[in-house]
Design an enzyme around this catalytic site. Structure first.
Site, mmCIF file in Angstrom:
data_model
loop_
_atom_site.group_PDB
_atom_site.id
_atom_site.type_symbol
_atom_site.label_atom_id
_atom_site.label_comp_id
_atom_site.label_asym_id
_atom_site.label_seq_id
_atom_site.Cartn_x
_atom_site.Cartn_y
_atom_site.Cartn_z
ATOM 1 N N TYR A 57 0.823 -1.206 0.000
ATOM 2 C CA TYR A 57 0.000 0.000 0.000
ATOM 3 C C TYR A 57 0.863 1.263 0.000
ATOM 4 O O TYR A 57 0.340 2.366 -0.207
ATOM 5 C CB TYR A 57 -0.920 0.044 1.221
ATOM 6 C CG TYR A 57 -1.852 -1.124 1.385
ATOM 7 C CD1 TYR A 57 -2.085 -2.048 0.355
ATOM 8 C CD2 TYR A 57 -2.510 -1.330 2.600
ATOM 9 C CE1 TYR A 57 -2.924 -3.117 0.536
ATOM 10 C CE2 TYR A 57 -3.367 -2.396 2.781
ATOM 11 C CZ TYR A 57 -3.569 -3.290 1.755
ATOM 12 O OH TYR A 57 -4.416 -4.357 1.954
ATOM 13 N N HIS A 115 0.867 -11.681 1.842
ATOM 14 C CA HIS A 115 -0.239 -10.941 1.237
ATOM 15 C C HIS A 115 -1.034 -11.788 0.231
ATOM 16 O O HIS A 115 -2.265 -11.719 0.191
ATOM 17 C CB HIS A 115 0.297 -9.679 0.560
ATOM 18 C CG HIS A 115 -0.708 -8.602 0.404
ATOM 19 N ND1 HIS A 115 -0.374 -7.275 0.296
ATOM 20 C CD2 HIS A 115 -2.066 -8.620 0.339
ATOM 21 C CE1 HIS A 115 -1.460 -6.539 0.172
ATOM 22 N NE2 HIS A 115 -2.501 -7.337 0.184
ATOM 23 N N LEU A 197 -18.059 -4.789 2.658
ATOM 24 C CA LEU A 197 -19.320 -4.279 2.120
ATOM 25 C C LEU A 197 -19.436 -4.538 0.622
ATOM 26 O O LEU A 197 -20.317 -3.988 -0.044
ATOM 27 C CB LEU A 197 -19.452 -2.777 2.396
ATOM 28 C CG LEU A 197 -19.232 -2.318 3.843
ATOM 29 C CD1 LEU A 197 -19.363 -0.803 3.941
ATOM 30 C CD2 LEU A 197 -20.213 -3.012 4.790
ATOM 31 N N ILE A 235 -12.437 -5.355 8.517
ATOM 32 C CA ILE A 235 -11.623 -4.143 8.390
ATOM 33 C C ILE A 235 -12.166 -3.221 7.289
ATOM 34 O O ILE A 235 -11.531 -3.049 6.247
ATOM 35 C CB ILE A 235 -10.148 -4.479 8.126
ATOM 36 C CG1 ILE A 235 -10.003 -5.531 7.013
ATOM 37 C CG2 ILE A 235 -9.469 -4.972 9.405
ATOM 38 C CD1 ILE A 235 -8.579 -5.722 6.528
ATOM 39 N N LYS A 237 -12.717 -0.085 5.060
ATOM 40 C CA LYS A 237 -11.862 1.067 4.737
ATOM 41 C C LYS A 237 -12.735 2.297 4.522
ATOM 42 O O LYS A 237 -13.752 2.248 3.825
ATOM 43 C CB LYS A 237 -11.040 0.776 3.481
ATOM 44 C CG LYS A 237 -10.249 1.973 2.949
ATOM 45 C CD LYS A 237 -10.804 2.449 1.618
ATOM 46 C CE LYS A 237 -10.062 3.691 1.141
ATOM 47 N NZ LYS A 237 -10.534 4.122 -0.207
ATOM 48 N N ARG A 243 -18.058 8.221 8.878
ATOM 49 C CA ARG A 243 -18.246 6.804 8.580
ATOM 50 C C ARG A 243 -17.496 5.926 9.585
ATOM 51 O O ARG A 243 -17.955 4.841 9.926
ATOM 52 C CB ARG A 243 -17.780 6.497 7.155
ATOM 53 C CG ARG A 243 -18.695 7.041 6.075
ATOM 54 C CD ARG A 243 -19.999 6.252 5.997
ATOM 55 N NE ARG A 243 -20.926 6.825 5.043
ATOM 56 C CZ ARG A 243 -20.897 6.603 3.735
ATOM 57 N NH1 ARG A 243 -19.951 5.821 3.225
ATOM 58 N NH2 ARG A 243 -21.782 7.161 2.944
ATOM 59 N N ASN A 247 -19.315 3.084 11.552
ATOM 60 C CA ASN A 247 -18.885 1.686 11.476
ATOM 61 C C ASN A 247 -18.572 1.106 12.852
ATOM 62 O O ASN A 247 -18.870 -0.060 13.127
ATOM 63 C CB ASN A 247 -17.653 1.560 10.578
ATOM 64 C CG ASN A 247 -17.964 1.806 9.115
ATOM 65 O OD1 ASN A 247 -19.118 1.805 8.697
ATOM 66 N ND2 ASN A 247 -16.925 2.025 8.325
#
Length: 285
Positions: A57, A115, A197, A235, A237, A243, A247
């Site tokens: 990332y 990963h 989601l 998790i 994002k 938000r 959450n």
């Protein structure tokens, strides 16, 4: 049952002896390096105690800066990071972990993951041996994998001295991964959901909107509660402070058995991300 507006989630799961992970954390995938520090600072300020990043990332440095700026004790925040595909291999993994520790400004990582299996390279088993060494030496508290399929987990179970504490996978109501979840349960490997989601797509599904109306919760809260009641780590994002609060504010929501079943019935095997059986980009740029 309606949602309590003042019930932030504080649940933790033990994923390895003496290692508890906050069940809901902040994912920072695709948050650019020069924006991640204020985002993570906001998350820590509103109550998050779990941050999930990765070397790929390119924002570990900003995550580490936010941890220091927060004023929280190191032990209060659970930090996950991940090994790039291009850093797989035994010695390369050891070096990559040291580099992640340096970028994060930490002396120990709470959870270190491979990963992707990256089967084309054929190096993930060597990397796993390196993770076992890092765990034995105390550089990481727990070790695990991400995006591993059932065949990878079975192969790993045959050779590993330590089984993964956790497998982080794309999982959401439209892609519920029931067979893989069953195998992980059998092996004692915790499930962690990313894209929980469905990158927003699952919010428009009929059962989600109906249950949101029934409970007085938002669609996102309904889906997150579904993950949590299944016992998953999750998790989501977001870069929005509002938000983040929304959450996290699911501690007062409980879904009925019927509501859970209606959400379970949404599964249609709709994968959004890359296929772990073929994904082989180096992730190094």
């Amino acid at each position: 049952m309606t949602l309590s507006p003042t019930a932030p989630l504080t649940d933790r799961l033990e994923i390895a002896p003496g290692v508890e992970i906050p069940q809901l954390g902040l994912g920072v995938f695709q948050i650019v390096p020069d924006q991640v520090q204020p985002v993570v600072e906001d998350a820590l300020e509103v109550g998050y105690r779990h941050v999930d990043t990765a070397a790929a990332y390119n924002n570990e440095t900003g995550v580490g800066a936010a941890l220091r700026a927060s004023g929280l004790d190191r032990e209060e925040v659970f930090v996950t990071t991940k090994l790039r595909n291009g850093d797989q291999g035994h010695d390369a993994t050891l070096q990559a972990c040291a580099a992640s520790l340096d970028r994060l400004g930490l002396d120990r990582i709470d959870l270190y993951l491979i990963h992707w299996p990256n089967p084309e390279a054929g190096l993930w088993q060597e990397s796993w041996r390196a993770l076992e060494r890092l765990h034995a030496e105390g550089a990481v508290r727990a070790i695990g994998v991400s995006n591993f399929l059932a065949e990878h987990l079975r192969e790993l179970a045959d050779v590993a001295e330590i089984l993964p504490a956790l497998n982080q996978i794309e999982l959401h109501p439209a892609h519920a991964r029931q067979d893989l979840v069953a195998l992980q349960t059998e092996l004692g490997i915790a499930v962690e959901s990313y894209s929980p989601l469905g990158q927003g797509g699952d919010l428009e599904l009929g059962a989600v909107t109906e249950i949101a109306a029934e409970t007085g919760a938002t669609g996102a809260q309904v889906i997150l509660r579904w993950h949590l009641q299944h016992g998953y780590v999750v998790i989501p994002k977001t870069t929005s402070r509002d938000r983040m609060v929304e959450n996290l504010d699911v501690g007062g929501l409980s879904l009925t058995r019927d509501q859970m079943a209606r959400l379970d019935a949404l599964d249609r095997g709709h994968r959004i991300g890359n296929d772990p059986a073929t994904f082989s980009l180096s992730q190094i740029r």
